[in-house]
Design a protein around this motif. Structure first.
Motif, short mmCIF file in Angstrom:
data_model
loop_
_atom_site.label_atom_id
_atom_site.label_comp_id
_atom_site.label_asym_id
_atom_site.label_seq_id
_atom_site.Cartn_x
_atom_site.Cartn_y
_atom_site.Cartn_z
N THR B 117 0.83 -1.21 0.00
CA THR B 117 0.00 0.00 0.00
C THR B 117 0.86 1.25 0.00
O THR B 117 0.51 2.25 -0.64
N SER B 118 1.98 1.21 0.71
CA SER B 118 2.80 2.42 0.80
C SER B 118 3.53 2.71 -0.51
O SER B 118 3.88 3.85 -0.78
N ARG B 122 3.79 5.94 -5.25
CA ARG B 122 5.17 6.42 -5.27
C ARG B 122 5.54 7.33 -6.43
O ARG B 122 6.53 8.03 -6.36
N SER B 133 -1.13 8.12 0.49
CA SER B 133 -0.71 7.00 1.32
C SER B 133 -1.54 6.93 2.60
O SER B 133 -2.03 5.87 3.00
N GLY B 138 -1.56 3.42 3.99
CA GLY B 138 -0.13 3.11 3.99
C GLY B 138 0.59 3.90 5.07
O GLY B 138 -0.04 4.53 5.91
N THR B 143 6.30 6.01 2.30
CA THR B 143 5.97 6.46 0.95
C THR B 143 6.94 7.55 0.50
O THR B 143 7.42 7.54 -0.63
#
Lengths: 147, 223
Positions: B117-118, B122, B133, B138, B143
């Motif tokens: 998730t993080s 990006r 995030s 996240g 992130t």
């Protein structure tokens, strides 16, 4: 004497930049307020961006009232990334154990993204170029506003 | 008290000069600055908490900097009008590809749900990536780190993609950097030319919008 006027000019220039950044900061805060009031996941800075764009478009704000501060912020944006990236040190053990996998993930994914974005944009550009009257790269370059 | 702010400013100033002098990719100012600061903090036994107490003033500047992105958008809205189809199609597919490929590759590498998730947001600029995030569950700090890694690897990969896929138009070159590696890429795109840089900054802003719209619905489907 000449040195004194130089110092005065410099001081005024710096004050102007600080004031302009303060205006941008205010807009970001205003955006944050809107984001909170609307309960949206959209971050406040995006609302701020939209508000600023509309203010410029409808000539409420003039570009030269915020351009110097704004251009400075954009030019030095990389600096503002640094402190939160230093946070990587608190994830030391994660980076030690999974750093390589993370790097592979990001590098491969970035390559995929760039391939897709690039080929899409370039092919559409070529297709539309054929239908349009011929233009030269020189004419394209003239489109760019001065920075 | 002032340590975080002062050390970052000095270190960044020196690293930037170094990059402007030699122009090697590995001397990317963010990368070198990061390495030096982390080495310094660990050798001096200063915790990240202490560093960030004043370092966060710089991070706070990210939101007015994001607002300021309206300026290149306003200056170059005519480019957007002329080439809206190129931008729209390439950036929607690019943003979707970024989210999907990040999550799937992270799974392939067995990195675990939290990192999946993080890593998803990006490819957009840090302040917005961190917000996304947070929204999708996240870890924003993680992130931020992934965003930086993305930026630096993109600066290396971008020119290779342009060369081997034979990208001709400045619009596509700009879109590659703006979509692929946000602000760090935009700085690189300006080294190629004004039109490339401008298209990159436009792409960066639009990519942020699109990712913001796509991520909350796309990520739960994949994780």
């Amino acid at each position: 004497m000449q040195r004194l006027t130089w110092i005065r000019k410099k001081t005024v220039a710096i004050a102007v930049i600080i004031l302009q950044i303060a205006v941008l900061y205010g807009l970001a805060d205003l955006g944050g307020l809107i984001s909170k009031l609307l309960h949206t996941p959209v971050p406040g800075s995006i609302f701020g961006l939209i508000i600023l764009f509309l203010l410029l478009q409808f000539r409420v704000l003039r570009l030269d009232w915020i351009a110097r501060g704004g251009d400075l912020l954009i030019r030095e944006m990389l600096l503002f990334f640094v402190p939160s990236s230093v946070g990587i040190m608190t994830y030391g053990h994660l980076m030690l154990h999974e750093g390589l996998q993370i790097l592979v993930t990001i590098v491969c994914s970035t390559a995929i993204v760039m391939l897709i974005t690039g080929t899409m944009a370039d092919n559409i550009w070529k297709a539309r170029q054929l239908r349009r009257p011929r233009r030269t790269a020189h004419e394209d370059a003239k489109e760019v506003a001065s920075w | 008290m002032w340590l975080g702010l002062v050390s970052t400013l000095i270190c960044y100033g020196i690293c930037k000069k170094l990059y402007q002098r030699f122009h090697y990719v590995v001397l990317n100012p963010v990368l070198t600055c990061l390495a030096v600061l982390i080495a310094f903090l660990s050798l001096a036994h200063v915790s990240y908490h202490t560093y960030f107490a004043s370092g966060k003033w710089l991070t706070d500047m990210l939101s007015p900097a994001t607002v300021a992105l309206a300026i290149p958008l306003y200056r170059n809205v005519h480019i957007l009008k002329a080439h809206w189809l190129e931008f729209l199609v390439s950036l929607v597919s690019g943003a979707a590809a970024a989210i999907v490929s990040s999550i799937l590759l992270a799974r392939l590498m067995r990195l675990g749900g939290m990192i999946e998730t993080s890593v998803a947001p990006r490819s957009v600029t840090t302040p917005i990536a961190m917000d996304i995030s947070q929204t999708i569950g996240g870890i924003p700090t993680l992130t931020a780190v992934f965003v930086i890694i993305t930026g630096i690897s993109g600066v290396v990969i971008g020119p290779l993609v342009i060369r081997y896929v034979r990208i001709r138009s400045a619009i596509a070159k700009g879109a590659i950097f703006g979509m692929g590696c946000h602000g760090i890429g935009t700085a690189r795109a300006f080294e190629m030319g004004q039109m490339e840089g401008t298209c990159s900054s436009l792409s960066m802003v639009i990519a942020a919008f699109i990712t913001l719209a796509l991520a909350p619905s796309l990520v739960p489907l994949l994780t």
